[in-house]
Motif scaffolding. Structure first.
Motif, PDB file in Angstrom:
ATOM      1  N   SER A  72       0.850  -1.186   0.000  1.00 53.26           N
ATOM      2  CA  SER A  72       0.000   0.000   0.000  1.00 53.26           C
ATOM      3  C   SER A  72       0.885   1.235   0.000  1.00 53.26           C
ATOM      4  O   SER A  72       2.074   1.165   0.318  1.00 53.26           O
ATOM      5  CB  SER A  72      -0.909   0.023   1.240  1.00 53.26           C
ATOM      6  N   GLU A  73       0.270   2.362  -0.338  1.00 53.48           N
ATOM      7  CA  GLU A  73       1.022   3.615  -0.326  1.00 53.48           C
ATOM      8  C   GLU A  73       1.445   3.974   1.100  1.00 53.48           C
ATOM      9  O   GLU A  73       2.539   4.502   1.327  1.00 53.48           O
ATOM     10  CB  GLU A  73       0.178   4.738  -0.924  1.00 53.48           C
ATOM     11  N   LEU A  76       4.499   2.039   1.971  1.00 51.92           N
ATOM     12  CA  LEU A  76       5.655   2.587   1.271  1.00 51.92           C
ATOM     13  C   LEU A  76       6.158   3.851   1.966  1.00 51.92           C
ATOM     14  O   LEU A  76       7.362   4.013   2.196  1.00 51.92           O
ATOM     15  CB  LEU A  76       5.294   2.901  -0.183  1.00 51.92           C
ATOM     16  N   GLN A  77       5.247   4.753   2.316  1.00 52.90           N
ATOM     17  CA  GLN A  77       5.653   5.985   2.979  1.00 52.90           C
ATOM     18  C   GLN A  77       6.324   5.689   4.315  1.00 52.90           C
ATOM     19  O   GLN A  77       7.311   6.348   4.689  1.00 52.90           O
ATOM     20  CB  GLN A  77       4.435   6.901   3.190  1.00 52.90           C
ATOM     21  N   ASN A  91       6.842  -4.078  -4.658  1.00 52.61           N
ATOM     22  CA  ASN A  91       5.422  -3.779  -4.513  1.00 52.61           C
ATOM     23  C   ASN A  91       4.583  -5.010  -4.840  1.00 52.61           C
ATOM     24  O   ASN A  91       4.549  -5.483  -5.975  1.00 52.61           O
ATOM     25  CB  ASN A  91       5.036  -2.624  -5.440  1.00 52.61           C
ATOM     26  N   LYS A  96      -3.535  -2.793  -7.112  1.00 54.02           N
ATOM     27  CA  LYS A  96      -2.661  -1.741  -7.628  1.00 54.02           C
ATOM     28  C   LYS A  96      -3.432  -0.913  -8.659  1.00 54.02           C
ATOM     29  O   LYS A  96      -3.589  -1.315  -9.806  1.00 54.02           O
ATOM     30  CB  LYS A  96      -1.413  -2.348  -8.283  1.00 54.02           C
ATOM     31  N   ARG A  99      -3.349   5.041 -10.229  1.00 51.48           N
ATOM     32  CA  ARG A  99      -2.810   6.124  -9.413  1.00 51.48           C
ATOM     33  C   ARG A  99      -1.706   5.626  -8.486  1.00 51.48           C
ATOM     34  O   ARG A  99      -0.658   6.251  -8.344  1.00 51.48           O
ATOM     35  CB  ARG A  99      -3.941   6.748  -8.577  1.00 51.48           C
ATOM     36  N   GLN A 100      -1.942   4.447  -7.850  1.00 52.24           N
ATOM     37  CA  GLN A 100      -0.925   3.922  -6.940  1.00 52.24           C
ATOM     38  C   GLN A 100       0.348   3.555  -7.696  1.00 52.24           C
ATOM     39  O   GLN A 100       1.454   3.840  -7.242  1.00 52.24           O
ATOM     40  CB  GLN A 100      -1.441   2.698  -6.187  1.00 52.24           C
ATOM     41  N   LYS A 103       2.309   6.619  -8.428  1.00 47.72           N
ATOM     42  CA  LYS A 103       2.936   7.176  -7.226  1.00 47.72           C
ATOM     43  C   LYS A 103       4.166   6.360  -6.836  1.00 47.72           C
ATOM     44  O   LYS A 103       5.213   6.916  -6.482  1.00 47.72           O
ATOM     45  CB  LYS A 103       1.920   7.184  -6.081  1.00 47.72           C
ATOM     46  N   PHE A 104       4.058   5.046  -6.876  1.00 45.71           N
ATOM     47  CA  PHE A 104       5.197   4.189  -6.524  1.00 45.71           C
ATOM     48  C   PHE A 104       6.388   4.449  -7.446  1.00 45.71           C
ATOM     49  O   PHE A 104       7.535   4.535  -6.991  1.00 45.71           O
ATOM     50  CB  PHE A 104       4.789   2.714  -6.588  1.00 45.71           C
ATOM     51  N   LEU A 107       8.099   7.681  -6.721  1.00 44.81           N
ATOM     52  CA  LEU A 107       8.885   7.628  -5.498  1.00 44.81           C
ATOM     53  C   LEU A 107      10.104   6.722  -5.614  1.00 44.81           C
ATOM     54  O   LEU A 107      10.853   6.551  -4.651  1.00 44.81           O
ATOM     55  CB  LEU A 107       8.006   7.183  -4.325  1.00 44.81           C
TER      56      LEU A 107
END
Length: 400
Positions: A72-73, A76-77, A91, A96, A99-100, A103-104, A107
């Protein structure tokens, strides 16, 4: 498993200063355990963050060389916040979204497990948009024909991955931004037999190798997921790491892959955790002895989800005769049961119970907001020093 004397001293200290249930994580034990897991060249180890995303736990794993499996985001954060490079992240997870994925990649994550044909397409589109190349593993879900014994423990259909027939419709040449390096398969949990694991892995090899040949990519990586277990009762023996390594080495030879991967959660961190729970009262109902305790599935949900309780002991020593107790938490539902445990019959409202193996699937798998009971405090033992990380919090800290 007996509690080490130094750890026991810290648990008693916590019980003297706390009134509400709390978690304690022994990082000194965890470091020793992780060092043992990493002292080999058979398998690349990733940590399944879902087991316990606590910052101190993540940092300890990173220090010992683990990489990280995030789904999940938020996970990850949390991992990146502990200064883990995105290059050390894999991941996984069935949901998934476009958008996710975007974002991954933004990052810095470059290794993904694809669970569907849509995800392959979305990963390729996002990689092209970011002008990067991604490493890809295809998650495979195997089922055996009806009437035949399924070595994977059941015929239940899950949302994880695709069957080989669906993957055979994939044309990798259509996805130039993706390098398919292997397959991912994981369809069991809390296994305590290395021989059983070896048998499962061996039976999976033929269909997985056949799929890679049909899709035209070299099977460089075989990701076996997790599933290594810890015992939750006195009748189960612990899974020995050296036995697992021997089984993995055999699979590596038989598969011919360059790398084996595993994503450990429970097996990595369960044994470092303890949940301390004060007794409210002892009572008897229809000949059954019950203990009512301050915390229940609002803090440790696993007994209700898996039907398997965490091991439980009395914090103090007692010479009283043993007795079986049905232990119940404070929630207004019969689901709030922490199992049946044998404890000294003189347990009373001044006592604390210790639930072990709660380093994994403890607080963050729970339902802490139901009935507005206090949130559990969290402690760590680090270099034999006890630290309070989070105070117990009342419901007014989150209700608006």
């Amino acid at each position: 498993m007996p509690i080490a004397s130094t750890t026991l001293q810290h648990l008693n200290t916590v019980a003297q200063e706390q009134f509400e249930p709390c978690f304690v994580y022994d990082l000194d034990f965890l470091r020793d355990h992780l060092s043992t897991l990493m002292d080999q060249d058979v398998v690349k180890l990733w940590y399944a963050v879902k087991a316990n995303p606590l910052s101190a736990i993540v940092r300890t794993l990173a220090e010992t060389g683990f990489r990280f499996d995030v789904a999940s985001e938020g996970e990850l954060q949390q991992v990146l916040a502990q200064e883990v490079p995105a290059s050390q992240v894999l991941n996984t997870g069935p949901a998934k979204s476009r958008r996710q994925i975007d974002k991954f990649i933004a990052l810095g994550v470059r290794t993904f497990v694809a669970e569907s044909l849509n995800q392959v397409r979305w990963l390729n589109e996002a990689a092209l948009a970011h002008d990067v190349q991604l490493q890809l593993l295809l998650r495979v879900q195997l089922r055996w024909p009806k009437g035949e014994k399924n070595p994977l423990g059941g015929d239940s259909l899950t949302p994880f991955g695709l069957d080989p027939q669906q993957w055979r419709g994939l044309y990798l040449a259509d996805y130039p931004a993706l390098q398919c390096i292997g397959v991912h398969i994981f369809q069991w949990g809390n296994m305590l037999s290395a021989d059983k694991l070896l048998s499962l892995w061996q039976q999976m090899l033929p269909p997985l190798k056949a799929l890679s040949e049909q899709l035209g990519f070299a099977l460089q990586v075989l990701d076996l997921g997790g599933g290594l277990g810890v015992p939750y009762d006195d009748n189960s023996a612990s899974l020995q790491w050296q036995d697992v390594l021997r089984a993995l080495a055999q699979i590596k030879r038989e598969s011919g892959v360059q790398e084996l991967w595993m994503e450990l959660g429970r097996y990595a961190v369960a044994e470092c955790g303890y949940y301390l729970n004060p007794v409210v009262e002892q009572k008897e109902n229809y000949g059954e002895h019950q203990l009512i305790v301050s915390g229940g599935i609002n803090h440790i949900l696993r007994p209700a989800v898996a039907g398997q309780a965490f091991p439980c002991t009395l914090l103090r020593e007692s010479q009283a005769k043993p007795r079986k107790f049905n232990i119940h938490g404070p929630l207004c539902t019969a689901l709030d049961s922490l199992g049946t445990h044998t404890l000294a019959q003189d347990v009373n409202e001044n006592d604390w119970l210790v639930f072990s193996q709660t380093g994994a699937y403890g607080f963050t798998e729970s339902m802490p907001f139901f009935l507005c009971h206090p949130m559990a405090a969290e402690y760590i033992i680090d270099n034999n020093v006890l630290h309070l990380l989070r105070e117990s919090a009342s419901a007014n800290s989150y209700l608006r």
